[in-house]
Design a protein around this motif. Structure first.
Motif, short mmCIF file in Angstrom:
data_model
loop_
_atom_site.label_atom_id
_atom_site.label_comp_id
_atom_site.label_asym_id
_atom_site.label_seq_id
_atom_site.Cartn_x
_atom_site.Cartn_y
_atom_site.Cartn_z
N TRP A 1 0.84 -1.20 0.00
CA TRP A 1 0.00 0.00 0.00
C TRP A 1 0.87 1.26 0.00
N TYR A 2 0.29 2.34 -0.49
CA TYR A 2 0.99 3.61 -0.50
C TYR A 2 0.49 4.50 0.62
N HIS B 1 2.63 7.71 3.26
CA HIS B 1 3.36 8.99 3.29
C HIS B 1 4.61 8.97 2.41
N LEU B 2 5.12 7.82 2.15
CA LEU B 2 6.40 7.70 1.43
C LEU B 2 6.17 7.34 -0.02
N GLU B 3 7.19 7.59 -0.84
CA GLU B 3 7.12 7.14 -2.22
C GLU B 3 7.12 5.61 -2.26
N ARG B 4 7.95 5.03 -1.39
CA ARG B 4 8.07 3.58 -1.30
C ARG B 4 6.83 3.01 -0.63
N PRO B 5 6.19 2.03 -1.23
CA PRO B 5 4.98 1.47 -0.61
C PRO B 5 5.32 0.58 0.59
N GLY B 6 4.36 0.41 1.47
CA GLY B 6 4.48 -0.56 2.56
C GLY B 6 4.24 -1.97 2.05
N LEU B 7 4.76 -2.95 2.76
CA LEU B 7 4.63 -4.33 2.34
C LEU B 7 4.40 -5.20 3.56
N TYR B 8 3.36 -6.01 3.51
CA TYR B 8 3.08 -6.96 4.59
C TYR B 8 2.74 -8.30 3.96
N ARG B 9 3.60 -9.26 4.16
CA ARG B 9 3.41 -10.58 3.55
C ARG B 9 3.64 -11.65 4.59
N ASP B 10 2.83 -12.70 4.55
CA ASP B 10 3.07 -13.79 5.49
C ASP B 10 2.62 -15.11 4.88
N ALA C 1 -5.69 -4.08 8.07
CA ALA C 1 -6.68 -3.70 7.05
C ALA C 1 -7.72 -2.74 7.59
N GLU C 2 -8.03 -2.83 8.87
CA GLU C 2 -9.01 -1.89 9.42
C GLU C 2 -8.37 -0.56 9.83
N GLN C 3 -7.07 -0.57 10.12
CA GLN C 3 -6.39 0.65 10.57
C GLN C 3 -5.87 1.50 9.42
N ILE C 4 -5.35 0.86 8.40
CA ILE C 4 -4.60 1.62 7.39
C ILE C 4 -5.54 2.10 6.29
N HIS C 5 -5.54 3.41 6.06
CA HIS C 5 -6.25 4.02 4.94
C HIS C 5 -5.24 4.27 3.85
N SER C 6 -5.60 3.95 2.63
CA SER C 6 -4.63 4.13 1.55
C SER C 6 -5.37 4.49 0.26
N PRO C 7 -4.75 5.34 -0.55
CA PRO C 7 -5.35 5.72 -1.83
C PRO C 7 -5.03 4.72 -2.95
N LEU C 8 -4.14 3.77 -2.67
CA LEU C 8 -3.78 2.80 -3.71
C LEU C 8 -3.17 1.60 -3.01
N PHE C 9 -3.80 0.45 -3.18
CA PHE C 9 -3.22 -0.75 -2.58
C PHE C 9 -3.46 -1.99 -3.42
N PHE C 10 -2.56 -2.95 -3.25
CA PHE C 10 -2.60 -4.26 -3.91
C PHE C 10 -2.73 -5.32 -2.81
N ALA C 11 -3.58 -6.31 -3.04
CA ALA C 11 -3.67 -7.43 -2.09
C ALA C 11 -3.76 -8.73 -2.88
N HIS C 12 -3.18 -9.78 -2.33
CA HIS C 12 -3.00 -11.03 -3.08
C HIS C 12 -3.11 -12.22 -2.13
N VAL C 13 -3.85 -13.24 -2.53
CA VAL C 13 -3.85 -14.50 -1.79
C VAL C 13 -3.34 -15.58 -2.72
N THR D 1 1.97 -1.21 -10.51
CA THR D 1 1.68 0.20 -10.22
C THR D 1 2.95 0.93 -9.81
N ASP D 2 2.94 2.22 -10.10
CA ASP D 2 4.02 3.10 -9.66
C ASP D 2 3.54 4.01 -8.52
N GLY D 3 2.35 3.72 -8.01
CA GLY D 3 1.80 4.55 -6.94
C GLY D 3 0.81 5.58 -7.46
N ARG D 4 0.77 5.76 -8.79
CA ARG D 4 -0.20 6.69 -9.37
C ARG D 4 -1.13 5.97 -10.33
#
Lengths: 270, 270, 270, 270
Positions: free
Chosen positions: A48-49, A51-60, A74-86, A190-193
């Motif tokens: 997810w994107y 405050h930073l140019e670099r997106p956050g990453l959470y994988r497990d 998922a309930e805490q983080i608000h984001s204008p652009l995110f990718f999710a994958h199962v 995505t490049d964040g935009r």
């Protein structure tokens, strides 16, 4: 076969799409509707994107349905652009570093599909990755390799061209090894935009791909609602609810671009 | 609803039952045939007897189908008596210490079912566990609590009586809390020599339970084969293959004892 | 810098060496005595020979001191030849597939050390791995790559020669990239009968390596005891107790062979 | 002995405190300076306040130094109040549900210390937890039990009183069991606005505890900087750098309250 979802628009809490809809991505991890493999329990990831140019990453490596951390993020983080994958593995081991999305600089990439004959063509593919990019290669999946080929093939300047060149490189390597299994992809980048997505396969049997767009996205009684106007875009493996008026299937052999709430879908082939 | 399997007989490699049959326990973790929850991906466990009185224990939170360690252990370790369990949580978190089987001294216990109204009766159940045994309580499941009640209720001297007393204790606590949900169990218990199993429920809708017995067990072309004679016993949630001649269903309200290859099934009620 | 231990001799319970000595390998995972990095908490692994030609493998990403499964396996499993390793990463991610030992057919390999400039030479090393062997490459460590080079360089027929050729290949690649960091190794390799070990470095500062041999091995009051006669061999990163009469340091630039309880140490260089 | 850190003030990226200082909390996970146990590798946790009343929670069983997810979350998430904890177990298993902080409604709690004779007094403590709160009890730690006692003892209305009553309850239970080991705590509690912290022990040997306050917090060249004015408060197990002018030790037997950048420290005893 994996399942994924990309969102761009006003910042929203990620659980709006990941947990709340009746056929949410997390629900798909346990029981996907339009996938050969109904269970996508071989790890998951979220990019997810913020405050930073670099997106956050959470994988497990746990199944997504089983991870209390994911629910909280998922309930805490608000984001204008995110990718999710199962993930449903097609072979490579379940490890965080084999989970999507993959990140490079400000880019994210995720994929559903398979390079036919991967174990045969893999060494050739590894060799084709740009030397500087190769320092970032961590796992053994075809998807991560695809990503570094795309970056090396000029995704920054010409995303569709980068996909075209990458597919040609890989199909050449497949031909060189005499591979007959197909190469299939439903990918998002995505490049964040901007969100780019490709639905393509060498045998005309690409994984499913859909999109939806509208005003502000919400989820009421397990169904997705779009507010009036526009600005929000969803690109995803399968619809999140049964309201067919929302969801448009992306045709075989297409290149989708989403930017500022606008979606364009063009024919695509290598 | 979980799935489990208990074996006693000549030492065999554990993968003979865990991986090789067409409806092997590992296959059931992804897609059980006779369970309300087809996916049993919330952890798994293996308990086996070897050189020591104390059994070995291997439990993890990954889905069983996804664990290379389990595959390796199951093909390497030969054991004359082992318990294996794949978990579908009814609430408590996915954590190793909530995975079955549970071990106390030379005893192992595993369970499929549920104490109705568990969150209401739990504190009373915790209080009912013998003080010395309570030091071993690690998780928050009803199953682990059940085990320590059984041990405290004299399982060593009178296994069927211990089950009877434990069920009465719990149904009393349930009545005291006004719980209306049922109490259902398909449980297995062993001291390393004998296997005890109970199929019982307060509403006559117990989880499925089967047994099979014969000579040396093998698996050929994904089907279980018993050699001539006797000595091998299987007790399990559902058949491992479609050969109905092997598998006998345990009736509702039964207490099963397996020892030296002999199986006895008696009516059981609290 | 990692810590490891190899044992060959009469079948013993693995916890005799892994848990019981005062400076046991598990103790070294928390606080190694002769290592630059005292904490070796970035995963661990165990490989052992049993009934099959193919060894068993148990690897996980938790610190070894923290894994109840490892404790249980180590007390249950008796083996005539086993490798154990606790990892302190020099860069590559903590993932099961980056944990030692690595397995190929009936071979096991583990390593402590580092190929200098790994991110620069890696792509060249990947390309040098035999095509058929490359199908087994799972992670991103230099150690796993080293192993497949050794196998491809004829370890079956000439183990010392395979090490020599592999080191030359790598030092050539390092020179080609202008790498100035050293290449250091303390490695162990086995086919299930013989243990081979190399202590070598390009700068004469190899990781520590010791061996011990004698009759049947036991552990009394946290100290290792060898019975009379011979048959047991230990090769390891550092002594398991403070009894200096047991432990012989392997000199810089050595190739050690252990077979049927006999240890030979020869000068070694590429 | 664990290590923890609480922050309240202007929203900051959490890595400012967790990763950047020379003696950052993550550094303390590998090598704490003022702790009996230098390695705090038995899991970790992060609780933070964002858009919701309910705080976010991220806990895992890996050592904190080893978790790429934690690094990404800490650099992405800005929060005006967060708790972070690295764990060194005093007995209970390493599992997510035994990791701090613990959450109830809008409250977070974390702890460093130990209830002496925990296995003896545990059953009494479990019984003392309010019945409705008990439904939330997940693990087996003394710390989680402490938290639910505090909530039941009126932490909402009178935090210091709740600590006093809880300590009395526990010391009574300890006396009843004849426990002679001490009860020691350095605990932190928050409702999302105020941070409460207690340093107390039955034997006058409490775990270390410090605080610092000032204007906006940053980290330059691995050292903590406070801007002019006030508004930011840190409460933590040990200083994050060697600049002694920042850090004030909390005396034995103290109750600390931090609100709107103001810190008050009062004598505390049960």
């Amino acid at each position: 076969m994996c399942r994924w979802l990309a969102y761009g628009g006003d910042p929203i809490a990620m659980d709006t799409l990941l947990f709340k809809p009746c056929n949410s991505l997390i629900r798909q991890s346990l029981s996907a509707q339009r996938s050969i493999a109904p269970t996508n329990g071989d790890g998951f990831g979220l990019g997810w994107y913020g405050h930073l140019e670099r997106p956050g990453l959470y994988r497990d490596t746990m199944p997504a349905w089983n991870d209390a951390n994911l629910r909280s993020l998922a309930e805490q983080i608000h984001s204008p652009l995110f990718f999710a994958h199962v993930r449903a593995s097609t072979g490579p081991a379940t490890a965080r570093l084999n989970c999507h999305p993959f990140r490079y600089g400000r880019w994210l990439f995720m994929h559903n599909g398979q390079i036919g004959g991967w174990t045969d063509v893999r060494q050739g593919v590894e060799r084709s990755i740009d030397k500087l990019l190769y320092k970032h290669r961590e796992g053994s999946t075809d998807s991560e390799a695809l990503f570094y080929l795309l970056v090396g093939n000029g995704v920054e300047e010409d995303p569709a061209g980068a996909f075209r060149r990458t597919i040609s490189q890989i199909t050449d390597l497949m031909a060189g090894e005499g591979v007959t299994e197909p190469f299939r992809m439903a990918a998002a980048l995505t490049d964040g935009r901007r969100i780019f997505s490709v639905r393509w396969s060498s045998d005309g049997r690409s994984p499913s791909l859909f999109w939806a767009a509208g005003g502000r996205v919400g989820c009421t009684e397990n169904s997705i609602q779009f507010g009036p106007g526009r600005g929000s875009v969803l690109v995803l493996s399968e619809p999140l609810d049964s309201d067919n008026s929302h969801w448009t299937e992306v045709p075989e052999g297409s290149f989708l671009t989403a930017q500022s709430g606008e979606v364009t879908v063009e024919p695509f082939g290598p």
